[in-house]
Each structure stands twice: as C-alpha cells, then as structure tokens.
Design a protein around this motif. Structure first.
Motif, short mmCIF file in Angstrom:
data_model
loop_
_atom_site.label_atom_id
_atom_site.label_comp_id
_atom_site.label_asym_id
_atom_site.label_seq_id
_atom_site.Cartn_x
_atom_site.Cartn_y
_atom_site.Cartn_z
N MET A 25 0.84 -1.18 0.00
CA MET A 25 0.00 0.00 0.00
C MET A 25 0.88 1.24 0.00
N CYS A 26 0.37 2.29 -0.60
CA CYS A 26 1.11 3.54 -0.61
C CYS A 26 0.13 4.69 -0.48
N GLY A 27 0.65 5.88 -0.25
CA GLY A 27 -0.21 7.03 -0.03
C GLY A 27 -0.22 7.98 -1.21
N CYS A 28 -0.82 9.12 -0.96
CA CYS A 28 -0.96 10.17 -1.96
C CYS A 28 -0.49 11.49 -1.35
N ASP A 29 -0.24 12.48 -2.19
CA ASP A 29 0.09 13.80 -1.69
C ASP A 29 -1.13 14.39 -0.98
N PRO A 30 -0.91 15.20 0.06
CA PRO A 30 -2.04 15.84 0.75
C PRO A 30 -2.79 16.79 -0.20
N VAL A 31 -4.08 16.93 0.03
CA VAL A 31 -4.92 17.83 -0.75
C VAL A 31 -5.65 18.75 0.22
N THR A 32 -5.70 20.04 -0.11
CA THR A 32 -6.41 21.00 0.72
C THR A 32 -7.63 21.50 -0.03
N PHE A 33 -8.77 21.45 0.63
CA PHE A 33 -10.02 21.97 0.08
C PHE A 33 -10.36 23.26 0.82
N HIS A 34 -11.04 24.16 0.13
CA HIS A 34 -11.37 25.47 0.69
C HIS A 34 -12.88 25.66 0.72
N ASN A 35 -13.29 26.75 1.33
CA ASN A 35 -14.72 27.08 1.47
C ASN A 35 -15.46 25.99 2.24
N SER B 44 -21.15 23.83 8.14
CA SER B 44 -22.20 23.01 7.51
C SER B 44 -21.63 22.13 6.41
N VAL B 45 -20.65 22.62 5.66
CA VAL B 45 -20.01 21.81 4.62
C VAL B 45 -19.25 20.66 5.28
N PHE B 46 -18.52 20.94 6.35
CA PHE B 46 -17.75 19.91 7.06
C PHE B 46 -18.69 18.84 7.60
N ASP B 47 -19.79 19.25 8.22
CA ASP B 47 -20.76 18.28 8.74
C ASP B 47 -21.36 17.43 7.62
N CYS B 48 -21.63 18.06 6.48
CA CYS B 48 -22.18 17.34 5.33
C CYS B 48 -21.19 16.29 4.82
N ASP C 75 -9.47 23.39 9.78
CA ASP C 75 -9.05 24.52 10.61
C ASP C 75 -10.19 25.19 11.36
N GLY C 76 -11.40 24.72 11.17
CA GLY C 76 -12.55 25.26 11.90
C GLY C 76 -13.23 26.42 11.22
N THR C 77 -12.69 26.87 10.11
CA THR C 77 -13.30 28.01 9.42
C THR C 77 -13.45 27.80 7.92
N SER C 78 -12.41 27.30 7.24
CA SER C 78 -12.47 27.27 5.79
C SER C 78 -11.67 26.17 5.11
N ASP D 290 -15.36 14.36 -4.82
CA ASP D 290 -16.80 14.29 -5.09
C ASP D 290 -17.62 14.56 -3.83
N PHE D 291 -17.19 13.99 -2.70
CA PHE D 291 -17.89 14.23 -1.44
C PHE D 291 -17.79 15.71 -1.05
N VAL D 292 -16.59 16.27 -1.16
CA VAL D 292 -16.37 17.67 -0.77
C VAL D 292 -17.18 18.60 -1.66
N TYR D 293 -17.10 18.41 -2.98
CA TYR D 293 -17.81 19.29 -3.91
C TYR D 293 -19.32 19.17 -3.76
N SER D 294 -19.82 17.97 -3.50
CA SER D 294 -21.26 17.78 -3.38
C SER D 294 -21.82 18.51 -2.16
N CYS D 295 -20.94 18.83 -1.22
CA CYS D 295 -21.37 19.55 -0.01
C CYS D 295 -21.07 21.04 -0.08
N GLY D 296 -20.41 21.50 -1.15
CA GLY D 296 -20.17 22.93 -1.32
C GLY D 296 -18.74 23.37 -1.15
N GLY D 297 -17.82 22.46 -0.83
CA GLY D 297 -16.42 22.82 -0.73
C GLY D 297 -15.79 22.95 -2.11
N THR D 298 -14.64 23.61 -2.18
CA THR D 298 -13.94 23.79 -3.44
C THR D 298 -12.47 23.41 -3.26
N LYS D 299 -11.76 23.35 -4.36
CA LYS D 299 -10.33 23.04 -4.30
C LYS D 299 -9.50 24.32 -4.42
#
Length: 88
Positions: A1-11, A15-19, A51-54, A78-87
């Motif tokens: 098994m191996c990993g991937c580079d970290p990804v940061t989502f914004h916005n 409510s988006v985090f809970d979704c 981070d608790g905000t964005s 797909d999960f992040v975008y469907s809840c309103g987050g962006t990249k």
C-alpha cells in the motif's frame, strides 16, 4: 500500500464539514468526532484536519496499490464538492 500527496479543500465551513462527514459515514467510512483524525474505509486510510473556518486538508496515507492516487482523490473530491467545498 502507498499514499498520496495531501490535498487541501477550501470554502469548508461548519455546515459543509458536517455534510462531508455525514456523506462519508453513510458511504461506509465513519469519521471520528472533532476537527482532525484518521478515517478508514474501502481499503483507504486518510488523515484529515479542518481549521474550523475554511480549509480542510486530507492526506491519504494508505490505499490499495491497484487504485491510483488520482482516483482516490477524485472520489474524496466528489464528497467535498457535493457539499459545497472547493479546491481553490
């Protein structure tokens, strides 16, 4: 098994985090309480930190070797975008 580079989502507000957490849990990947932790499901293990905000950072640390990092990140996105987050 191996990993991937970290990804940061914004916005990613509360409510988006809970979704995102609910959708992941509904899909069979339980998310621990709090703003950071480790989640495991469908052969993938990832650390997350909000981070608790964005900004939500997700770092896939293990995945099946046969599945590309791009595929794993696309499914998470797909999960992040469907809840309103962006990249951006």
């Amino acid at each position: 098994m191996c990993g991937c580079d970290p990804v940061t989502f914004h916005n990613v507000n509360q409510s988006v985090f809970d979704c995102i957490k609910k959708k992941l849990s509904d899909a069979g990947t339980p998310v621990p309480p709090g703003n950071s932790g480790c989640l495991t499901g469908l052969g993938v293990t990832a650390d997350f930190s909000w981070d608790g905000t964005s900004n939500l950072m997700i770092h896939v640390i293990e995945k099946p070797w046969i599945v590309s990092s791009e595929t794993v990140i696309e499914k998470i996105s797909d999960f992040v975008y469907s809840c309103g987050g962006t990249k951006q």
